[in-house]
Scaffold this motif. Structure first.
Motif, PDB file in Angstrom:
ATOM      1  N   ARG A  23      51.927  43.123  43.993  1.00 58.87           N
ATOM      2  CA  ARG A  23      51.578  41.711  44.243  1.00 58.87           C
ATOM      3  C   ARG A  23      52.049  41.278  45.629  1.00 58.87           C
ATOM      4  O   ARG A  23      51.346  40.558  46.354  1.00 58.87           O
ATOM      5  CB  ARG A  23      52.237  40.812  43.198  1.00 58.87           C
TER       6      ARG A  23
ATOM      7  N   ILE B 250      49.687  42.589  48.226  1.00 59.98           N
ATOM      8  CA  ILE B 250      48.443  41.819  48.253  1.00 59.98           C
ATOM      9  C   ILE B 250      48.664  40.483  48.961  1.00 59.98           C
ATOM     10  O   ILE B 250      47.828  40.023  49.754  1.00 59.98           O
ATOM     11  CB  ILE B 250      47.911  41.624  46.820  1.00 59.98           C
TER      12      ILE B 250
ATOM     13  N   ALA C 135      45.340  45.926  51.208  1.00 60.23           N
ATOM     14  CA  ALA C 135      44.502  46.414  50.116  1.00 60.23           C
ATOM     15  C   ALA C 135      45.338  47.281  49.193  1.00 60.23           C
ATOM     16  O   ALA C 135      46.173  48.072  49.638  1.00 60.23           O
ATOM     17  CB  ALA C 135      43.330  47.210  50.667  1.00 60.23           C
ATOM     18  N   GLN C 136      45.093  47.152  47.883  1.00 56.76           N
ATOM     19  CA  GLN C 136      45.971  47.788  46.907  1.00 56.76           C
ATOM     20  C   GLN C 136      45.169  48.483  45.815  1.00 56.76           C
ATOM     21  O   GLN C 136      44.214  47.929  45.271  1.00 56.76           O
ATOM     22  CB  GLN C 136      46.875  46.732  46.267  1.00 56.76           C
TER      23      GLN C 136
ATOM     24  N   LEU D 294      41.057  49.941  42.034  1.00 52.71           N
ATOM     25  CA  LEU D 294      41.479  48.912  42.981  1.00 52.71           C
ATOM     26  C   LEU D 294      41.921  47.680  42.204  1.00 52.71           C
ATOM     27  O   LEU D 294      41.362  47.365  41.154  1.00 52.71           O
ATOM     28  CB  LEU D 294      40.335  48.559  43.941  1.00 52.71           C
ATOM     29  N   VAL D 295      42.927  46.981  42.703  1.00 53.91           N
ATOM     30  CA  VAL D 295      43.482  45.857  41.954  1.00 53.91           C
ATOM     31  C   VAL D 295      43.583  44.619  42.832  1.00 53.91           C
ATOM     32  O   VAL D 295      43.700  44.688  44.055  1.00 53.91           O
ATOM     33  CB  VAL D 295      44.882  46.191  41.380  1.00 53.91           C
ATOM     34  N   ASP D 296      43.521  43.483  42.144  1.00 53.08           N
ATOM     35  CA  ASP D 296      43.819  42.182  42.726  1.00 53.08           C
ATOM     36  C   ASP D 296      44.800  41.487  41.796  1.00 53.08           C
ATOM     37  O   ASP D 296      45.259  42.082  40.799  1.00 53.08           O
ATOM     38  CB  ASP D 296      42.540  41.361  42.944  1.00 53.08           C
ATOM     39  N   ASP D 297      45.119  40.244  42.075  1.00 53.23           N
ATOM     40  CA  ASP D 297      46.110  39.554  41.245  1.00 53.23           C
ATOM     41  C   ASP D 297      45.651  39.422  39.799  1.00 53.23           C
ATOM     42  O   ASP D 297      46.460  39.544  38.873  1.00 53.23           O
ATOM     43  CB  ASP D 297      46.425  38.179  41.844  1.00 53.23           C
TER      44      ASP D 297
ATOM     45  N   LYS E  73      43.678  41.403  38.045  1.00 51.09           N
ATOM     46  CA  LYS E  73      43.811  42.679  37.347  1.00 51.09           C
ATOM     47  C   LYS E  73      45.283  43.008  37.110  1.00 51.09           C
ATOM     48  O   LYS E  73      45.653  43.543  36.058  1.00 51.09           O
ATOM     49  CB  LYS E  73      43.114  43.790  38.127  1.00 51.09           C
TER      50      LYS E  73
END
Length: 417
Positions: A50, A53, A58-59, A365-368, A370
């Motif tokens: 987190r 990000i 990019a994570q 790939l992840v965002d907040d 996910k």
């Protein structure tokens, strides 16, 4: 979309434990037999992602493996129910969480076929890691399935030990520009094993089709290995045109630095003198096992474990560094203490891949949002604690399997079950 750097962090698995299996890793052996906290460890890893990000990075993620590894035990003609305690400990290890050992990565601008090459590490030196590569390879081939953009290669054969990106650095004026690739190897002979063999490094460079004129093979100093730098990334890290290293990291630093400057005149070397930070302090604090990253605005930041801030010699030197006019302008501190107690800092937890995100399987790939889902799964299903004395408990194995299944479901990756 242009090529960017993506950090793929290993999600800490539900069998994260302190069995002390990694000879030469001082933190791991020092904490052998302690009670671990898998849930806290995994949530710390999520928090680190987190924070990345939030910095504009990019994570991505790589996933825990099946544990205990029944297939590996079957190849040894035993089962979790019948295995000797030492074998069972090796079969339960959550070490795939340290994604820096997953593979060696050469971005497309460096390779002959202009594809990003990933060669899965064989990790043959340590029994608890030697059985990781088949599941890692399966994940990499799923995540990077576009064969027009990626080549995902099997491991270098034993006995040539390869431990992946932890012993590999890349320097370039920009992530999408041609780079200089640096393979760091060890030489046996000290109290701890040298895990990266030069023959493995040379094989990977050939397999990736690297330009021999822009590839360096550098020996890690025996002094560093003997002090507990079991991988190069415990004493050195590179990003863009910057090399950040301890004075005692390399066997022939003057020769290495001269070769680097010849190939890359823009290179900036930030060297930490042993008179300010000893090898012991550098290794205990994981000063160099940090993520050295370029932020979207072009500023370079060092993402450090809390242990670096807690060490007066290390933190004082870092404060002097950022007060100067050097290339590293920002310090970010993260809490990964559960991983640190087992010998893995922020850099151990991630594999760097330079690629166009649109060419990668989006499930990795992840965002907040996910990460919210993953955090909920971990909070609900990961064991709170594991005592090595309880490795033989079938309820632990069942909980670990169920937890991993919930994670795969949350990511729509049942194909890896």
């Amino acid at each position: 979309m242009p090529l960017i750097e993506i950090n793929f962090d290993g999600i800490v698995g539900p069998t994260h434990n302190y069995a002390g299996l990694s000879l030469g890793n001082l933190a791991a052996t020092r904490n052998a037999g302690s009670v671990s906290r898998p849930r806290a460890a995994a949530l710390q890893g999520i928090a680190k992602m987190r924070a990345n990000i939030a910095l504009g990075l990019a994570q991505g993620v790589l996933l825990p493996h099946r544990r205990p590894d029944r297939a590996w035990l079957a190849a040894l003609a035993t089962t979790p129910e019948d295995a000797a305690p030492a074998l069972l400990a090796n079969a339960l290890s959550a070490s795939p969480m340290w994604a820096a050992n997953a593979a060696t990565v050469s971005p497309a601008p460096d390779t002959a076929d202009k594809r990003c090459h990933l060669t899965v590490a064989n990790l043959v030196t340590m029994p608890h890691r030697s059985h990781e590569w088949p599941e890692t390879l399966a994940q990499l081939r799923l995540a990077f399935a576009d064969r027009t953009r990626f080549a995902v290669n099997g491991p270098v054969p034993p006995p040539f030990g390869d431990e992946g990106a932890a012993n590999h650095m890349r320097m370039a004026t920009a992530h999408d520009a041609p780079g200089v690739e640096i393979f760091v190897y060890g030489v046996p002979g000290g109290p701890f094993p040298a895990r990266q063999h030069v023959e493995a490094s040379r094989a990977i460079a050939r397999l990736h089709g690297l330009d021999a004129q822009r590839t360096l093979f550098v020996q890690q100093s025996e002094q560093a290995i003997a002090a507990g730098a079991f991988h190069n990334d415990v004493v050195a890290v590179a990003n863009g045109p910057v090399l950040f290293a301890h004075e005692l990291a390399f066997a022939d630093k003057e020769g290495f630095y001269a070769d680097l400057r010849r190939l890359m005149p823009e290179a900036e070397i930030v060297e930490v003198p042993a008179s300010r930070v000893s090898l012991a302090d550098a290794i205990a604090s994981y000063l160099f096992n940090a993520q050295l990253v370029t932020l979207p605005g072009g500023e370079m930041a060092l993402i450090l474990p809390g242990e670096a801030r807690a060490n007066p010699a290390v933190w004082n030197w870092l404060q002097d560094m950022v007060a100067g006019n050097g290339p590293i302008r920002r310090l970010e501190v993260v809490d990964v203490r559960e991983s640190m107690a087992n010998g893995g800092g922020p850099a151990c937890l991630r594999l760097r891949v330079v690629a166009d995100p649109a060419t990668i399987d989006p499930r990795f790939l992840v965002d907040d949002a996910k990460l919210d889902r993953l955090e909920a799964v971990i909070a609900a299903h990961w064991p709170e604690t594991i005592d090595p004395a309880g490795f033989a408990s079938p309820s632990l194995w069942q909980q670990a399997a169920a937890a991993r299944e919930e994670l795969l479901t949350a990511l729509d990756l049942a194909a890896l079950a």
